[in-house]
Design a protein around this motif. Structure first.
Motif, PDB file in Angstrom:
ATOM      1  N   GLU A 193       5.556  64.210  52.000  1.00 20.68           N
ATOM      2  CA  GLU A 193       4.757  64.304  50.770  1.00 20.68           C
ATOM      3  C   GLU A 193       4.298  62.935  50.244  1.00 20.68           C
ATOM      4  OE1 GLU A 193       6.759  66.580  47.834  1.00 20.68           O
ATOM      5  OE2 GLU A 193       6.661  68.444  48.993  1.00 20.68           O
ATOM      6  N   ARG A 194       4.293  61.959  51.121  1.00 21.35           N
ATOM      7  CA  ARG A 194       3.688  60.683  50.750  1.00 21.35           C
ATOM      8  C   ARG A 194       2.193  60.721  51.035  1.00 21.35           C
ATOM      9  NH1 ARG A 194       6.084  55.501  53.256  1.00 21.35           N
ATOM     10  NH2 ARG A 194       6.130  56.763  55.153  1.00 21.35           N
ATOM     11  N   ARG A 195       1.463  59.925  50.291  1.00 19.46           N
ATOM     12  CA  ARG A 195       0.021  59.797  50.539  1.00 19.46           C
ATOM     13  C   ARG A 195      -0.236  58.546  51.364  1.00 19.46           C
ATOM     14  NH1 ARG A 195      -3.366  63.233  48.310  1.00 19.46           N
ATOM     15  NH2 ARG A 195      -2.772  64.405  46.452  1.00 19.46           N
ATOM     16  N   ARG A 196      -1.270  58.634  52.204  1.00 12.71           N
ATOM     17  CA  ARG A 196      -1.672  57.491  53.004  1.00 12.71           C
ATOM     18  C   ARG A 196      -2.888  56.819  52.378  1.00 12.71           C
ATOM     19  NH1 ARG A 196      -2.824  60.220  58.588  1.00 12.71           N
ATOM     20  NH2 ARG A 196      -3.604  61.772  57.111  1.00 12.71           N
ATOM     21  N   CYS A 197      -2.947  55.529  52.558  1.00  9.92           N
ATOM     22  CA  CYS A 197      -4.130  54.794  52.120  1.00  9.92           C
ATOM     23  C   CYS A 197      -4.453  53.720  53.146  1.00  9.92           C
ATOM     24  CB  CYS A 197      -3.927  54.172  50.741  1.00  9.92           C
ATOM     25  SG  CYS A 197      -2.703  52.854  50.660  1.00  9.92           S
ATOM     26  N   LEU A 198      -5.719  53.387  53.230  1.00 13.55           N
ATOM     27  CA  LEU A 198      -6.192  52.330  54.110  1.00 13.55           C
ATOM     28  C   LEU A 198      -6.643  51.157  53.251  1.00 13.55           C
ATOM     29  CD1 LEU A 198      -8.340  54.038  56.906  1.00 13.55           C
ATOM     30  CD2 LEU A 198      -6.214  52.799  57.183  1.00 13.55           C
ATOM     31  N   MET A 199      -6.086  49.993  53.505  1.00 16.87           N
ATOM     32  CA  MET A 199      -6.514  48.775  52.830  1.00 16.87           C
ATOM     33  C   MET A 199      -7.345  47.959  53.804  1.00 16.87           C
ATOM     34  SD  MET A 199      -5.140  49.421  49.963  1.00 16.87           S
ATOM     35  CE  MET A 199      -5.432  47.918  49.046  1.00 16.87           C
ATOM     36  N   VAL A 200      -8.548  47.606  53.386  1.00 16.07           N
ATOM     37  CA  VAL A 200      -9.488  46.873  54.238  1.00 16.07           C
ATOM     38  C   VAL A 200      -9.284  45.383  54.003  1.00 16.07           C
ATOM     39  CG1 VAL A 200     -11.907  46.526  54.824  1.00 16.07           C
ATOM     40  CG2 VAL A 200     -11.105  48.794  54.123  1.00 16.07           C
ATOM     41  N   ASP A 201      -8.784  44.693  55.004  1.00 15.65           N
ATOM     42  CA  ASP A 201      -8.466  43.267  54.892  1.00 15.65           C
ATOM     43  C   ASP A 201      -9.621  42.438  55.425  1.00 15.65           C
ATOM     44  OD1 ASP A 201      -5.971  43.749  53.809  1.00 15.65           O
ATOM     45  OD2 ASP A 201      -4.999  43.898  55.758  1.00 15.65           O
ATOM     46  N   THR A 202     -10.479  41.987  54.519  1.00 14.91           N
ATOM     47  CA  THR A 202     -11.551  41.067  54.866  1.00 14.91           C
ATOM     48  C   THR A 202     -10.979  39.648  54.956  1.00 14.91           C
ATOM     49  OG1 THR A 202     -12.096  40.747  52.539  1.00 14.91           O
ATOM     50  CG2 THR A 202     -13.220  42.548  53.682  1.00 14.91           C
ATOM     51  N   PRO A 203     -11.767  38.658  55.364  1.00 15.27           N
ATOM     52  CA  PRO A 203     -11.240  37.277  55.398  1.00 15.27           C
ATOM     53  C   PRO A 203     -10.710  36.793  54.055  1.00 15.27           C
ATOM     54  CG  PRO A 203     -13.240  37.406  56.691  1.00 15.27           C
ATOM     55  CD  PRO A 203     -13.072  38.743  56.032  1.00 15.27           C
ATOM     56  N   ALA A 204     -11.155  37.380  52.942  1.00 10.82           N
ATOM     57  CA  ALA A 204     -10.663  36.959  51.631  1.00 10.82           C
ATOM     58  C   ALA A 204      -9.211  37.347  51.400  1.00 10.82           C
ATOM     59  CB  ALA A 204     -11.539  37.566  50.528  1.00 10.82           C
ATOM     60  N   SER A 205      -8.635  38.178  52.259  1.00 10.49           N
ATOM     61  CA  SER A 205      -7.229  38.570  52.122  1.00 10.49           C
ATOM     62  C   SER A 205      -6.278  37.551  52.739  1.00 10.49           C
ATOM     63  CB  SER A 205      -6.994  39.936  52.788  1.00 10.49           C
ATOM     64  OG  SER A 205      -7.819  40.932  52.214  1.00 10.49           O
ATOM     65  N   PHE A 206      -6.825  36.526  53.371  1.00 11.11           N
ATOM     66  CA  PHE A 206      -6.004  35.559  54.094  1.00 11.11           C
ATOM     67  C   PHE A 206      -6.309  34.149  53.583  1.00 11.11           C
ATOM     68  CE2 PHE A 206      -6.936  39.171  56.752  1.00 11.11           C
ATOM     69  CZ  PHE A 206      -5.720  39.511  57.309  1.00 11.11           C
ATOM     70  N   PHE A 207      -5.361  33.253  53.830  1.00 16.40           N
ATOM     71  CA  PHE A 207      -5.652  31.848  53.594  1.00 16.40           C
ATOM     72  C   PHE A 207      -6.827  31.424  54.469  1.00 16.40           C
ATOM     73  CE2 PHE A 207      -1.174  31.781  52.146  1.00 16.40           C
ATOM     74  CZ  PHE A 207      -1.364  31.164  50.917  1.00 16.40           C
ATOM     75  N   TYR A 208      -7.567  30.454  53.972  1.00 14.23           N
ATOM     76  CA  TYR A 208      -8.766  30.025  54.691  1.00 14.23           C
ATOM     77  C   TYR A 208      -8.416  29.512  56.098  1.00 14.23           C
ATOM     78  CZ  TYR A 208     -12.965  27.461  55.947  1.00 14.23           C
ATOM     79  OH  TYR A 208     -14.089  27.003  56.601  1.00 14.23           O
ATOM     80  N   GLY A 209      -9.072  30.104  57.099  1.00 16.45           N
ATOM     81  CA  GLY A 209      -8.907  29.659  58.472  1.00 16.45           C
ATOM     82  C   GLY A 209      -7.585  29.999  59.115  1.00 16.45           C
ATOM     83  N   THR A 210      -6.834  30.960  58.541  1.00 12.99           N
ATOM     84  CA  THR A 210      -5.531  31.321  59.098  1.00 12.99           C
ATOM     85  C   THR A 210      -5.421  32.838  59.210  1.00 12.99           C
ATOM     86  OG1 THR A 210      -4.338  31.557  56.998  1.00 12.99           O
ATOM     87  CG2 THR A 210      -4.555  29.333  57.895  1.00 12.99           C
ATOM     88  N   ASP A 211      -4.302  33.286  59.796  1.00 12.89           N
ATOM     89  CA  ASP A 211      -3.982  34.716  59.887  1.00 12.89           C
ATOM     90  C   ASP A 211      -2.877  35.106  58.917  1.00 12.89           C
ATOM     91  OD1 ASP A 211      -5.836  35.332  61.906  1.00 12.89           O
ATOM     92  OD2 ASP A 211      -4.489  34.553  63.444  1.00 12.89           O
ATOM     93  N   GLU A 212      -2.609  34.278  57.923  1.00 12.17           N
ATOM     94  CA  GLU A 212      -1.536  34.531  56.967  1.00 12.17           C
ATOM     95  C   GLU A 212      -2.100  35.139  55.685  1.00 12.17           C
ATOM     96  OE1 GLU A 212       1.263  31.451  56.258  1.00 12.17           O
ATOM     97  OE2 GLU A 212       1.055  30.607  58.278  1.00 12.17           O
ATOM     98  N   TYR A 213      -1.483  36.232  55.246  1.00 13.28           N
ATOM     99  CA  TYR A 213      -1.917  36.890  54.022  1.00 13.28           C
ATOM    100  C   TYR A 213      -1.621  36.004  52.808  1.00 13.28           C
ATOM    101  CZ  TYR A 213      -2.642  41.402  56.332  1.00 13.28           C
ATOM    102  OH  TYR A 213      -3.111  42.408  57.129  1.00 13.28           O
ATOM    103  N   VAL A 214      -2.485  36.085  51.815  1.00 13.91           N
ATOM    104  CA  VAL A 214      -2.229  35.380  50.564  1.00 13.91           C
ATOM    105  C   VAL A 214      -1.165  36.153  49.779  1.00 13.91           C
ATOM    106  CG1 VAL A 214      -4.503  34.311  50.430  1.00 13.91           C
ATOM    107  CG2 VAL A 214      -4.172  36.599  49.488  1.00 13.91           C
ATOM    108  N   PRO A 215      -0.367  35.468  48.955  1.00  7.66           N
ATOM    109  CA  PRO A 215       0.722  36.145  48.224  1.00  7.66           C
ATOM    110  C   PRO A 215       0.284  37.347  47.388  1.00  7.66           C
ATOM    111  CG  PRO A 215       1.069  33.789  48.157  1.00  7.66           C
ATOM    112  CD  PRO A 215      -0.274  34.001  48.806  1.00  7.66           C
ATOM    113  N   PRO A 216      -0.885  37.345  46.711  1.00 16.59           N
ATOM    114  CA  PRO A 216      -1.263  38.572  45.977  1.00 16.59           C
ATOM    115  C   PRO A 216      -1.369  39.803  46.868  1.00 16.59           C
ATOM    116  CG  PRO A 216      -2.562  36.711  45.193  1.00 16.59           C
ATOM    117  CD  PRO A 216      -1.800  36.231  46.388  1.00 16.59           C
ATOM    118  N   ARG A 217      -1.852  39.632  48.108  1.00 20.82           N
ATOM    119  CA  ARG A 217      -1.925  40.760  49.032  1.00 20.82           C
ATOM    120  C   ARG A 217      -0.530  41.221  49.457  1.00 20.82           C
ATOM    121  NH1 ARG A 217      -6.014  44.378  50.084  1.00 20.82           N
ATOM    122  NH2 ARG A 217      -8.003  43.332  49.730  1.00 20.82           N
ATOM    123  N   LEU A 218       0.345  40.270  49.713  1.00 18.55           N
ATOM    124  CA  LEU A 218       1.717  40.639  50.085  1.00 18.55           C
ATOM    125  C   LEU A 218       2.408  41.398  48.961  1.00 18.55           C
ATOM    126  CD1 LEU A 218       2.805  37.280  51.776  1.00 18.55           C
ATOM    127  CD2 LEU A 218       2.257  39.423  52.934  1.00 18.55           C
TER     128      LEU A 218
END
Length: 485
Positions: free
Chosen positions: A354-379
């Motif tokens: 009974e959980r709901r699923r959601c899809l979060m679309v991670d554009t480049p703005a979800s990561f530090f510039y030039g890296t593959d690491e998520y920014v803390p607000p996204r985490l």
């Protein structure tokens, strides 16, 4: 007889009815006077009663720190010295000049003069680049080391501008964060309370991980925040700082004081306070229990009231994902708010638990510039949604761009992504970091795919248009009225 203002006249003034204030005015003048009067009443009502500002922080800062030097933005940059260059950057940012050629010319000259700028001039330049959101990695890679060398000489405004700019461009440098935090502690006596709030929000948003520095900042936070006015304090209640930076004592102080000054808050401040309270309730249960009964009731009522929110416009990548979900027959909802959190795509079908699923679309703005690491607000957002019962799936921009425009690859990708069930409270982990050259190449490919998708969408819209001038059409009825030749 006489004219209006001549001998025997006076027809322009209604005597015995209040003097000049009862003069007849033209309709245009009457409308202007009425507008001025209404605006004055509205300002008095909004500022005096609710203590609300009429412009954003960035615009108020433009009026507070304005360089009086008259400059011409289109002058030859090779002739500009450090003072003239500082004024040009400040003026271009204040006037919202988003000319890419202009900012690239400024950047080239700034790098040439980087060792000649005074610390206060660097503060104005950094604010200008943060305000313009100019994002070019080579410029910041060459400029930030100079800033770090000058950092011990930075005063309150320059330090705030530096961290605000780094937060805007999502620049990752852990050593820089440690230096800024230590300098903030060393210069706490001369650091303005409003600048202290901006610096700490930026440190939390960029991921300060040193527990000793975070504890030291928490020990001096309450005494510094006590010096804030109500308007300045509104920005101190931020969900990321409450979830990632402050200790429980500071969190309790922030939430308790906001309850007393909430009348000064705008909708965006109320929304952040609502999210901060939810973060405190989930991530800081001891701090939530330490709140007074009145504070808890206030945040419960805040969660039940309507807070105006413009929402977020879905990105082109978001719409592309949504179209392919529709092709798979997945009923979903796009870009909506669930409590204080924004959900990109919510699926209608419930899981077995009974959980709901959601899809979060991670554009480049979800990561530090030039890296593959998520920014803390996204985490933090991922942790909160999973803790509150959502099964969160994520579509990363680099994975999506690898599929290019092939729908036969995208549909199986989404099917595999939505299959199965994720564990409750699953952590969002970063992938192994890629080299800067690889990151730039992936970003270039992503932009190319978006450009091609936009061109195909434009061609599809053109093909669906009906040309009523070249294709005759007929509607049943009298020919003289309904026939178009």
């Amino acid at each position: 007889a006489g004219g209006c203002w001549g001998p025997g006249g006076g027809g322009g003034v209604r005597h015995r009815r209040g003097g000049i204030f009862q003069a007849w005015v033209r309709p245009q003048e009457k409308a202007a006077l009425r507008a001025i009067k209404d605006e004055s009443r509205l300002r008095k009502h909004g500022v005096a009663r609710y203590n609300k500002r009429w412009r954003s922080w960035a615009q108020n800062r433009v009026r507070q720190y304005q360089l009086p030097l008259p400059v011409t933005l289109t002058s030859d940059t090779a002739l500009m010295d450090a003072t003239y260059m500082t004024a040009c950057v400040q003026k271009a940012a204040a006037l919202r000049k988003h000319d890419l050629h202009l900012w690239r010319g400024f950047s080239k000259r700034v790098l040439e003069l980087k060792d000649e700028f005074l610390p206060e001039q660097l503060g104005y330049i950094l604010w200008g680049y943060g305000k313009s959101s100019f994002l070019e990695g080579s410029f910041y890679a060459d400029f930030v080391p100079t800033i770090k060398r000058q950092l011990p000489n930075f005063q309150s405004h320059a330090l705030m501008s530096f961290m605000w700019c780094m937060k805007r461009v999502k620049w990752q440098d852990k050593d820089m964060l440690r230096i800024v935090a230590q300098h903030s502690l060393d210069s706490m006596d001369v650091l303005r309370p409003s600048d202290f709030i901006k610096v700490t929000n930026s440190l939390a948003g960029l991921g300060l991980s040193d527990s000793g520095l975070r504890a030291a900042l928490s020990r001096v936070a309450v005494s510094k925040l006590e010096q804030c006015t109500a308007q300045q304090f509104r920005d101190a209640v931020h969900p990321v700082t409450i979830g990632c930076l402050w200790t429980d004592d500071v969190v309790v102080y922030l939430l308790e004081r906001f309850r007393r000054i909430f009348i000064t808050a705008r909708p965006m401040h109320l929304m952040k306070a609502y999210e901060a309270a939810v973060v405190c309730r989930v991530r800081r249960p001891d701090a939530w229990r330490a709140l007074s009964r009145e504070a808890k009731q206030f945040y419960v009522r805040l969660s039940q009231r309507h807070i105006p929110d413009a929402g977020r416009e879905p990105s082109p990548m978001h719409w592309d994902v949504s179209r392919h979900l529709a092709d798979l027959g997945e009923a979903h909802r796009n870009a909506f708010r669930w409590g204080p959190f924004h959900i990109d795509i919510g699926l209608e079908e419930l899981e077995e638990d009974e959980r709901r699923r959601c899809l979060m679309v991670d554009t480049p703005a979800s990561f530090f510039y030039g890296t593959d690491e998520y920014v803390p607000p996204r985490l933090l957002q991922h942790k909160m949604l999973t803790a509150l019962g959502w099964d969160v799936r994520r579509v990363r921009w680099d994975d999506w761009s690898n599929l290019e425009l092939d729908s036969e690859k995208k549909r199986p990708f989404l099917t595999n992504l939505l299959a199965g069930s994720r564990p409750v409270g699953e952590e969002l982990s970063d992938r192994p970091g890629s080299k800067p050259a690889e990151a730039r190449e992936k970003l270039r490919k992503f932009r190319e795919v978006l450009r091609r998708a936009e061109e195909e969408e434009q061609k599809a819209r053109e093909s669906r248009k009906i040309d009523f001038d070249n294709e005759p059409w007929h509607v049943e009825g009298p020919p003289s009225r309904y026939m178009v030749p």
